[in-house]
Write a protein that holds these residues in place. Structure first.
Motif, short mmCIF file in Angstrom:
data_model
loop_
_atom_site.label_atom_id
_atom_site.label_comp_id
_atom_site.label_asym_id
_atom_site.label_seq_id
_atom_site.Cartn_x
_atom_site.Cartn_y
_atom_site.Cartn_z
N GLU A 74 36.58 34.89 45.57
CA GLU A 74 36.75 33.59 45.48
C GLU A 74 36.70 33.19 43.96
OE1 GLU A 74 34.22 29.90 47.34
OE2 GLU A 74 33.84 31.86 48.04
N GLU A 75 35.70 33.80 43.29
CA GLU A 75 35.70 33.24 41.85
C GLU A 75 36.84 33.36 41.11
OE1 GLU A 75 33.19 35.21 38.33
OE2 GLU A 75 31.76 33.98 39.53
N GLU A 76 37.68 34.57 41.24
CA GLU A 76 38.83 34.68 40.69
C GLU A 76 39.90 33.78 41.26
OE1 GLU A 76 38.69 39.63 39.78
OE2 GLU A 76 39.14 38.92 41.76
N LEU A 77 40.08 33.37 42.37
CA LEU A 77 40.71 32.62 42.90
C LEU A 77 40.58 31.06 42.24
CD1 LEU A 77 41.17 33.44 46.76
CD2 LEU A 77 42.95 33.71 44.79
#
Length: 81
Positions: A74-77
């Motif tokens: 989720e952080e990368e997205l």
């Protein structure tokens, strides 16, 4: 130049899986390529080459093996957005 990997398997294995020898060997190559891609050891392009297909076809077939095409946290997205 390409190298070749030899894998011994029981003669009866393709029949047990209700496949021809060629179908079994293609599936084995694809399974190895998918697993190495899933483990992030190789790129989708290298995996496709290993499986003997183009990159788009490889990516479109990943769902048959339960592997997502894109595996981001989720952080990368959120950082990409």
């Amino acid at each position: 130049m390409s190298l070749q990997l030899k894998i011994d398997y029981p003669e009866t294995l393709p029949d047990a899986l209700q496949q021809t020898r060629e179908q079994f060997e293609q599936e084995a190559k694809m399974a190895m390529a998918v697993k190495l891609f899933e483990m992030k050891r190789i790129s989708s392009g290298v995996a496709a080459q290993l499986a003997g297909m183009d990159r788009v076809s490889f990516l479109l077939n990943l769902h048959h093996y339960g592997v997502p095409m894109i595996d981001l946290t989720e952080e990368e997205l959120l950082s990409d957005a």
